[in-house]
Design an enzyme around this catalytic site. Sequence first.
Site, mmCIF file in Angstrom:
data_model
loop_
_atom_site.group_PDB
_atom_site.id
_atom_site.type_symbol
_atom_site.label_atom_id
_atom_site.label_comp_id
_atom_site.label_asym_id
_atom_site.label_seq_id
_atom_site.Cartn_x
_atom_site.Cartn_y
_atom_site.Cartn_z
ATOM 1 N N CYS A 1 0.854 -1.189 0.000
ATOM 2 C CA CYS A 1 0.000 0.000 0.000
ATOM 3 C C CYS A 1 0.893 1.243 0.000
ATOM 4 O O CYS A 1 1.741 1.390 0.893
ATOM 5 C CB CYS A 1 -0.906 0.006 1.228
ATOM 6 S SG CYS A 1 -1.878 1.527 1.383
ATOM 7 N N VAL B 1 0.703 -16.508 -23.035
ATOM 8 C CA VAL B 1 1.699 -16.195 -22.012
ATOM 9 C C VAL B 1 2.245 -17.493 -21.418
ATOM 10 O O VAL B 1 1.508 -18.457 -21.183
ATOM 11 C CB VAL B 1 1.129 -15.268 -20.910
ATOM 12 C CG1 VAL B 1 0.098 -15.977 -20.037
ATOM 13 C CG2 VAL B 1 2.236 -14.675 -20.062
ATOM 14 N N GLU B 2 3.547 -17.516 -21.194
ATOM 15 C CA GLU B 2 4.219 -18.655 -20.573
ATOM 16 C C GLU B 2 4.031 -18.522 -19.062
ATOM 17 O O GLU B 2 4.256 -17.454 -18.490
ATOM 18 C CB GLU B 2 5.705 -18.642 -20.968
ATOM 19 C CG GLU B 2 6.443 -19.920 -20.643
ATOM 20 C CD GLU B 2 6.835 -20.009 -19.190
ATOM 21 O OE1 GLU B 2 6.736 -21.118 -18.636
ATOM 22 O OE2 GLU B 2 7.221 -18.987 -18.598
ATOM 23 N N LEU B 3 3.609 -19.609 -18.413
ATOM 24 C CA LEU B 3 3.158 -19.531 -17.021
ATOM 25 C C LEU B 3 4.246 -19.165 -16.020
ATOM 26 O O LEU B 3 4.001 -18.394 -15.096
ATOM 27 C CB LEU B 3 2.482 -20.837 -16.622
ATOM 28 C CG LEU B 3 1.178 -21.136 -17.368
ATOM 29 C CD1 LEU B 3 0.595 -22.455 -16.888
ATOM 30 C CD2 LEU B 3 0.184 -20.009 -17.209
ATOM 31 N N HIS C 1 -4.501 -0.455 -5.733
ATOM 32 C CA HIS C 1 -5.174 -1.615 -6.337
ATOM 33 C C HIS C 1 -5.570 -1.338 -7.782
ATOM 34 O O HIS C 1 -5.371 -2.173 -8.666
ATOM 35 C CB HIS C 1 -6.431 -1.989 -5.544
ATOM 36 C CG HIS C 1 -6.179 -2.328 -4.111
ATOM 37 N ND1 HIS C 1 -7.192 -2.347 -3.180
ATOM 38 C CD2 HIS C 1 -5.056 -2.659 -3.442
ATOM 39 C CE1 HIS C 1 -6.703 -2.672 -1.998
ATOM 40 N NE2 HIS C 1 -5.405 -2.869 -2.130
ATOM 41 N N GLU C 2 -6.143 -0.172 -7.995
ATOM 42 C CA GLU C 2 -6.620 0.193 -9.333
ATOM 43 C C GLU C 2 -5.462 0.292 -10.325
ATOM 44 O O GLU C 2 -5.566 -0.153 -11.470
ATOM 45 C CB GLU C 2 -7.371 1.534 -9.270
ATOM 46 C CG GLU C 2 -8.591 1.531 -8.366
ATOM 47 C CD GLU C 2 -8.288 1.720 -6.874
ATOM 48 O OE1 GLU C 2 -9.262 1.737 -6.099
ATOM 49 O OE2 GLU C 2 -7.105 1.852 -6.467
ATOM 50 N N ASP D 1 -0.369 -5.609 0.767
ATOM 51 C CA ASP D 1 -1.715 -5.894 0.272
ATOM 52 C C ASP D 1 -1.675 -7.262 -0.391
ATOM 53 O O ASP D 1 -0.743 -7.568 -1.141
ATOM 54 C CB ASP D 1 -2.165 -4.855 -0.764
ATOM 55 C CG ASP D 1 -2.668 -3.571 -0.131
ATOM 56 O OD1 ASP D 1 -3.256 -3.646 0.967
ATOM 57 O OD2 ASP D 1 -2.489 -2.511 -0.740
#
Length: 122
Positions: free
Chosen positions: A34, A56-58, A75-76, A41
């Site tokens: 945060c 995407v490769e994991l 967060h946004e 967070d």
Amino acid sequence: MPTQPSRDLQTFPNPKPGRPFEIAMECPEFTCVCPMTGQPDFATIRLRYVPAERCVELKSLKLYLWSFRDEGTFHEAVTNRICDDLVAALAPRWIEVVGDFAVRGGIHTVVTARHGERPAGV
């Protein structure tokens, strides 16, 4: 392949580019900091996308998400950053990124970012 947190998202060719299909992933161990309090967070990041030419490769996705662990971000902002970075790496037909953050101060926050038009029937 690296084993340290990295913003380098690796991709591979979509094995079925002519067929629209959805890929869904859940990453329940996401953390960031945060920027107001310096406290950690915790969130579950949910990804759903319909690939075009790249997937995407994991492991690189895991290391990418780990790279936010010590970063101060709202967060946004982080949910939209993840969406933007995946769009830049994959150029998907459609993508949705959901940041489902743990309760902080009695408030549960869920942020959803989308890009593109979801193909009909997927």
